[in-house]
Design an enzyme around this catalytic site. Structure first.
Site, PDB file in Angstrom:
ATOM      1  N   CYS A 188       0.804  -1.220   0.000  1.00 33.31           N
ATOM      2  CA  CYS A 188       0.000   0.000   0.000  1.00 33.31           C
ATOM      3  C   CYS A 188       0.838   1.273   0.000  1.00 33.31           C
ATOM      4  CB  CYS A 188      -0.951  -0.006   1.191  1.00 33.31           C
ATOM      5  SG  CYS A 188      -2.053  -1.439   1.185  1.00 33.31           S
ATOM      6  N   HIS A 201      -2.053   8.291   5.975  1.00 31.86           N
ATOM      7  CA  HIS A 201      -2.402   6.998   5.389  1.00 31.86           C
ATOM      8  C   HIS A 201      -3.827   6.649   5.815  1.00 31.86           C
ATOM      9  CE1 HIS A 201      -1.600   3.237   3.425  1.00 31.86           C
ATOM     10  NE2 HIS A 201      -1.725   2.534   4.533  1.00 31.86           N
ATOM     11  N   PHE A 255       1.816  -3.635   3.875  1.00 31.80           N
ATOM     12  CA  PHE A 255       2.167  -4.951   4.387  1.00 31.80           C
ATOM     13  C   PHE A 255       3.656  -5.207   4.161  1.00 31.80           C
ATOM     14  CE2 PHE A 255      -2.219  -7.240   4.016  1.00 31.80           C
ATOM     15  CZ  PHE A 255      -2.696  -6.448   5.030  1.00 31.80           C
TER      16      PHE A 255
END
Length: 416
Positions: free
Chosen positions: A171, A311, A404
């Site tokens: 991401c 984020h 991740f």
């Protein structure tokens, strides 16, 4: 070993001269910006392809006509992630005022972020293989599914023959791409870099995978309020798709040709948590390395930052970690927002979309609100903009991205 201060290079600004976006907020930069500023809830809807899945809704691009935007002769052999990338890149190049017919393509690079590649095409062709046999599988399957093809197809579209690559840092991919693109300009390898991110994987296998790990919101009865960054009632993110592309040039080059400089990429930092495959380090120790590296790269102090595009995934662990990180490093002065309350989480494209929104916030002197923030989490002690947007000059801003594998990327923008 030498300290980081001794290795620091001279400050370098990459000018943002063009923006293109295709998101759940709409097709085109203006549509996305208006939807984000309106913040009238999450742009989520039931997705027919997710019928029967544990979570059957997502944030998909509305009214995307690939035949019109990409061309029918090309669109049929492209994965949707490639189609979105081409549409965003076409808008960004036009916005920059550059003419692909007259530029030196060998000096134009493409760096895009993508986390999963052509997941939709892979899933569809596996169904064909299972149901009708190998002879019916499309001969275009491999170029539809491999992640590098988004950059490859964009290069073909605009005649960019310079360095061409896709970054895949989960991401954080879109932000990583912008950071690498800036380095290509700094090194002299390119004069122009088309950069950003794309992702389209609102499909059963990916949705179910995230659902099984407990990452997705389950607010099926109220999807407009499903993504709730920094809210005490958040229960997970909403899977989304989209693409955003920025055109970067050296600041002096952009000024010399009389281009409109929308903002400057002045700093970039990257790091790893080295902690857990899917959970962030609760204290944000790794993420702090990236944020401080971006500040150092730009030659700015924490107190210089006016705004943070977070984020802000709407997951319990990420938002808590990011809140601690921002408070610890930047204090409570910067305004904070997360566009995922509106657009959902578009994975590898998210950082690029948020970079584009950060540029627009600086250019417009307007910070969009965080949608669905009704009950701020008391553990997150920040100035999160909610309810309505906030007017005011933004001279320096950071955009955070975490993924991740503990992948962290932070972009630092300064006003034009």
């Amino acid at each position: 070993m030498p300290g980081v201060d001794s290795l620091r290079s001279a400050p370098f600004d990459a000018a943002v001269t063009g923006i293109g976006m295709v998101t759940a907020g709409g097709v085109g930069t203006a549509a996305t910006w208006d939807r984000v500023c309106e913040a009238a809830g999450t742009a989520a809807r039931e997705v027919p392809g997710l019928a029967g899945m544990p979570v059957s809704f997502g944030c998909v691009v509305p009214d995307f006509d690939a035949d019109a935007l990409v061309g029918r002769r090309k669109a049929w052999r492209l994965d949707r992630s490639n189609q979105l990338a081409i549409a965003a890149a076409t808008e960004a190049v036009a916005d920059s005022g550059l003419d692909p017919a007259s530029w030196d393509g060998a000096r134009v690079g493409v760096v895009l972020g993508c986390g999963l590649g052509g997941a939709g095409s892979w899933e569809k062709q596996y169904d064909v293989l299972r149901d009708t046999g190998p002879l019916k599988v499309s001969p275009t399957l491999i170029p539809m599914l491999v992640p590098n093809m988004s950059a490859g197809y964009v290069a073909m579209e605009i005649g960019a023959r310079g360095p061409n690559l896709v970054t895949s840092t989960a991401c954080a991919s879109g932000s990583t791409a912008v950071g690498i693109a800036r380095e290509l300009l700094r090194s002299g390898a390119c004069d122009v870099v088309i950069t950003g991110g794309t992702e389209s994987c609102v499909v059963p296998s990916i949705s179910t995978g995230f659902s099984q790990m407990g990452a997705l919101s389950e607010r099926r009865d109220d999807t407009a309020r499903a993504s709730r960054p920094f809210d005490a009632g958040r229960d997970g993110f909403v899977l989304g798709e989209g693409a955003a592309v920025l055109v970067l040039e050296r600041h002096a080059d952009a000024q010399a040709r009389g281009a409109r400089v929308r903002a400057r990429v002045s700093g970039y930092g990257a790091s790893a948590d080295a902690y857990n495959a899917t959970a962030p380090d609760p204290e944000g120790t790794g993420a702090e390395l990236a944020l401080r590296a971006a500040l150092l790269d730009a030659g700015l102090a924490p107190g210089d930052i006016d705004h943070v595009n977070a984020h802000g995934t709407s997951t319990p662990l990420n938002d808590r970690m990011e809140g601690r990180l921002i408070r610890r490093v930047l204090g409570d002065r910067p305004s904070v927002t997360s566009v995922k309350g509106v657009l959902g989480h578009s994975l590898g494209a998210a950082g690029a979309i948020e970079a584009a929104v950060t540029v627009l916030a600086m250019e417009q002197s307007f910070v969009p609100p965080t949608a669905n923030l009704d009950s701020p989490d008391p553990e997150i002690d920040l100035d999160v903009v909610a309810g309505a947007g906030r007017e005011g000059e933004v001279r320096a801003a950071v955009s955070n991205s975490f993924g991740f594998g503990g992948q962290n990327a932070v972009l630092l923008f300064t006003a034009a």
